[in-house]
Motif scaffolding. Structure first.
Motif, PDB file in Angstrom:
ATOM      1  N   GLU A 167      17.165 -20.467  18.499  1.00 59.67           N
ATOM      2  CA  GLU A 167      17.532 -20.078  17.630  1.00 59.67           C
ATOM      3  C   GLU A 167      16.166 -18.548  19.247  1.00 59.67           C
ATOM      4  O   GLU A 167      15.716 -18.134  19.231  1.00 59.67           O
ATOM      5  CB  GLU A 167      15.096 -20.350  17.323  1.00 59.67           C
ATOM      6  CG  GLU A 167      14.886 -19.956  16.004  1.00 59.67           C
ATOM      7  CD  GLU A 167      14.057 -20.118  15.091  1.00 59.67           C
ATOM      8  OE1 GLU A 167      13.366 -20.190  14.507  1.00 59.67           O
ATOM      9  OE2 GLU A 167      13.712 -21.591  15.162  1.00 59.67           O
ATOM     10  N   GLY A 168      17.090 -17.404  17.815  1.00 63.83           N
ATOM     11  CA  GLY A 168      16.854 -16.035  17.788  1.00 63.83           C
ATOM     12  C   GLY A 168      17.624 -15.590  19.028  1.00 63.83           C
ATOM     13  O   GLY A 168      18.344 -14.243  19.019  1.00 63.83           O
ATOM     14  N   SER A 186      24.175 -19.780  10.161  1.00 60.49           N
ATOM     15  CA  SER A 186      22.740 -19.290  10.628  1.00 60.49           C
ATOM     16  C   SER A 186      23.144 -17.610  11.460  1.00 60.49           C
ATOM     17  O   SER A 186      21.855 -17.822  11.774  1.00 60.49           O
ATOM     18  CB  SER A 186      22.150 -20.399  11.279  1.00 60.49           C
ATOM     19  OG  SER A 186      23.233 -21.177  12.264  1.00 60.49           O
ATOM     20  N   ARG A 188      23.308 -13.635  11.710  1.00 55.66           N
ATOM     21  CA  ARG A 188      23.522 -12.502  11.092  1.00 55.66           C
ATOM     22  C   ARG A 188      23.951 -11.614  12.090  1.00 55.66           C
ATOM     23  O   ARG A 188      23.379 -11.259  13.361  1.00 55.66           O
ATOM     24  CB  ARG A 188      21.357 -12.565  11.205  1.00 55.66           C
ATOM     25  CG  ARG A 188      21.009 -10.899  10.715  1.00 55.66           C
ATOM     26  CD  ARG A 188      19.915 -11.123  10.297  1.00 55.66           C
ATOM     27  NE  ARG A 188      19.234 -11.622  11.247  1.00 55.66           N
ATOM     28  CZ  ARG A 188      18.745 -10.450  12.369  1.00 55.66           C
ATOM     29  NH1 ARG A 188      19.164  -8.838  11.827  1.00 55.66           N
ATOM     30  NH2 ARG A 188      18.050 -10.650  13.616  1.00 55.66           N
ATOM     31  N   TYR A 204      22.469 -11.991  15.722  1.00 50.40           N
ATOM     32  CA  TYR A 204      21.503 -12.799  15.828  1.00 50.40           C
ATOM     33  C   TYR A 204      21.692 -14.200  15.360  1.00 50.40           C
ATOM     34  O   TYR A 204      21.658 -15.210  13.654  1.00 50.40           O
ATOM     35  CB  TYR A 204      20.528 -12.574  15.691  1.00 50.40           C
ATOM     36  CG  TYR A 204      19.744 -11.323  16.387  1.00 50.40           C
ATOM     37  CD1 TYR A 204      19.547 -11.729  18.285  1.00 50.40           C
ATOM     38  CD2 TYR A 204      20.130  -9.790  16.650  1.00 50.40           C
ATOM     39  CE1 TYR A 204      19.018 -11.010  18.610  1.00 50.40           C
ATOM     40  CE2 TYR A 204      20.136  -9.098  17.554  1.00 50.40           C
ATOM     41  CZ  TYR A 204      19.731  -9.391  19.092  1.00 50.40           C
ATOM     42  OH  TYR A 204      19.194  -8.536  19.389  1.00 50.40           O
ATOM     43  N   ARG A 205      21.766 -15.848  16.597  1.00 51.47           N
ATOM     44  CA  ARG A 205      21.560 -16.399  15.477  1.00 51.47           C
ATOM     45  C   ARG A 205      19.868 -17.448  15.210  1.00 51.47           C
ATOM     46  O   ARG A 205      18.909 -17.378  15.488  1.00 51.47           O
ATOM     47  CB  ARG A 205      21.512 -18.363  16.109  1.00 51.47           C
ATOM     48  CG  ARG A 205      21.427 -19.539  16.121  1.00 51.47           C
ATOM     49  CD  ARG A 205      22.182 -20.611  16.954  1.00 51.47           C
ATOM     50  NE  ARG A 205      22.464 -21.955  16.105  1.00 51.47           N
ATOM     51  CZ  ARG A 205      21.535 -22.340  16.669  1.00 51.47           C
ATOM     52  NH1 ARG A 205      20.261 -22.839  16.407  1.00 51.47           N
ATOM     53  NH2 ARG A 205      21.781 -23.834  15.478  1.00 51.47           N
ATOM     54  N   GLU A 206      19.859 -17.445  13.247  1.00 47.87           N
ATOM     55  CA  GLU A 206      18.717 -17.931  13.076  1.00 47.87           C
ATOM     56  C   GLU A 206      18.428 -19.664  12.642  1.00 47.87           C
ATOM     57  O   GLU A 206      19.634 -19.876  13.199  1.00 47.87           O
ATOM     58  CB  GLU A 206      18.705 -16.983  11.519  1.00 47.87           C
ATOM     59  CG  GLU A 206      18.481 -14.988  11.582  1.00 47.87           C
ATOM     60  CD  GLU A 206      18.865 -14.861   9.920  1.00 47.87           C
ATOM     61  OE1 GLU A 206      19.456 -15.200   9.266  1.00 47.87           O
ATOM     62  OE2 GLU A 206      18.445 -13.687   9.643  1.00 47.87           O
ATOM     63  N   ASN A 212      14.127 -25.828   8.685  1.00 52.17           N
ATOM     64  CA  ASN A 212      12.911 -25.246   7.713  1.00 52.17           C
ATOM     65  C   ASN A 212      12.577 -26.556   7.179  1.00 52.17           C
ATOM     66  O   ASN A 212      13.026 -27.044   6.647  1.00 52.17           O
ATOM     67  CB  ASN A 212      13.710 -23.712   7.235  1.00 52.17           C
ATOM     68  CG  ASN A 212      14.012 -22.820   7.970  1.00 52.17           C
ATOM     69  OD1 ASN A 212      13.690 -22.307   8.874  1.00 52.17           O
ATOM     70  ND2 ASN A 212      15.201 -21.997   6.873  1.00 52.17           N
TER      71      ASN A 212
END
Length: 212
Positions: A167-168, A186, A188, A204-206, A212
Motif C-alpha cells: 500500500e502506497g 487503486s 493514483r 501511487y497505489r492506494e 477499507n
C-alpha cells in the motif's frame, strides 16, 4: 519466452547510448558521477540522465529505505540509481545473459549489498508461484519494457494479481506516446510528462476499496 522480451534487446526508452561508448553514469546519491559499463546488446539504451533526474526528484520522499523492483533492467539505469539514492534493496530482472552478467559485475564493483540480479524473463518472474516469491512486496517498481511488445497491461495485471505492491507503493512506467494501458482503480496518477517520443508516468497505489 523470446529474448526480445528483455528491455535490453529492443526497448526504446527515451535515453540514448553514449556516443562511441557503452557507459552509464550514476547521476545522484552515494555513487554520483560513477561510470559503469554495459554490453553492446542490440537495443539497450539506458534511460537518459534528464529523465532519470526528473523521476528521482519525484521519488525523493520515498526512495530511502525502499525495496525496489526493476522488471526490465537492461543497463540497470533505474535499479542502480535507486540504490545509489538510498534504496534498501533493488531486484533487477534481466533476460539477456550478457546484460545480466554485467549487472552482477557492476553491483560487485559498487559493493552494493542491497542489489540482486535474476537472469530471467520479467513475465516469468511475475508468474512464479507464491512459494517461489516469499514475502516479495515492493515499495517502488520500474516498468520500462520493449515498447513494440506491448507488455504494460500484462505486467500491471500480474503485479496486482500477485499482490506484489505494498500500500502506497510507487509505480513508474515508460511508454511510447501512442501506447495505452489501463491502471487499476487503486493506482493514483501522481506525475505525467513526455520527453520526445516517450511518455512517462508515476503512480501511487492506494488502499483498494476492499481493504477499507
Amino acid at each position: 519466452m523470446s529474448k526480445a522480451v528483455s528491455k535490453s534487446t529492443s526497448s526504446t526508452t527515451g535515453g540514448h547510448k553514449p556516443k562511441g561508448s557503452n557507459q552509464l553514469r550514476i547521476i545522484g546519491g552515494q555513487w554520483r558521477g560513477r561510470k559503469l559499463s554495459f554490453p553492446d546488446v542490440d537495443g539497450l539504451r539506458p534511460t537518459g540522465d534528464r529523465l532519470r533526474e526528473t523521476l528521482f526528484n519525484w521519488l525523493a520522499p520515498d526512495i530511502h529505505g525502499a525495496n525496489c523492483l526493476d522488471l526490465f533492467a537492461g543497463s540497470g539505469a533505474l535499479g542502480l540509481e535507486a540504490l545509489s539514492r538510498g534504496a534498501a534493496s533493488s531486484l533487477l530482472i534481466e533476460r539477456d545473459s550478457r546484460a545480466a552478467a554485467q549487472l552482477k559485475s557492476n553491483l560487485d564493483l559498487l559493493k552494493a549489498d542491497g542489489g540482486k540480479v535474476l537472469q530471467m524473463d520479467a513475465l516469468g518472474y511475475l508468474q512464479r508461484s507464491a512459494t517461489e516469491l516469499p514475502n516479495a512486496m515492493f515499495d517502488v517498481v520500474f516498468i520500462d519494457p520493449p515498447f513494440q511488445l506491448n507488455l504494460w497491461q500484462v505486467v500491471i495485471d500480474q503485479l496486482e494479481q500477485r499482490q506484489l505492491l505494498r500500500e502506497g507503493a510507487a509505480i513508474y512506467i515508460e511508454s511510447g506516446l501512442n501506447d495505452h494501458y489501463l491502471p487499476p482503480a487503486s493506482w493514483r496518477l501522481h506525475r505525467d510528462k513526455t520527453s520526445g517520443s516517450v511518455h512517462y508516468r508515476l503512480f501511487y497505489r492506494e488502499a483498494s476499496p476492499a481493504a477499507n
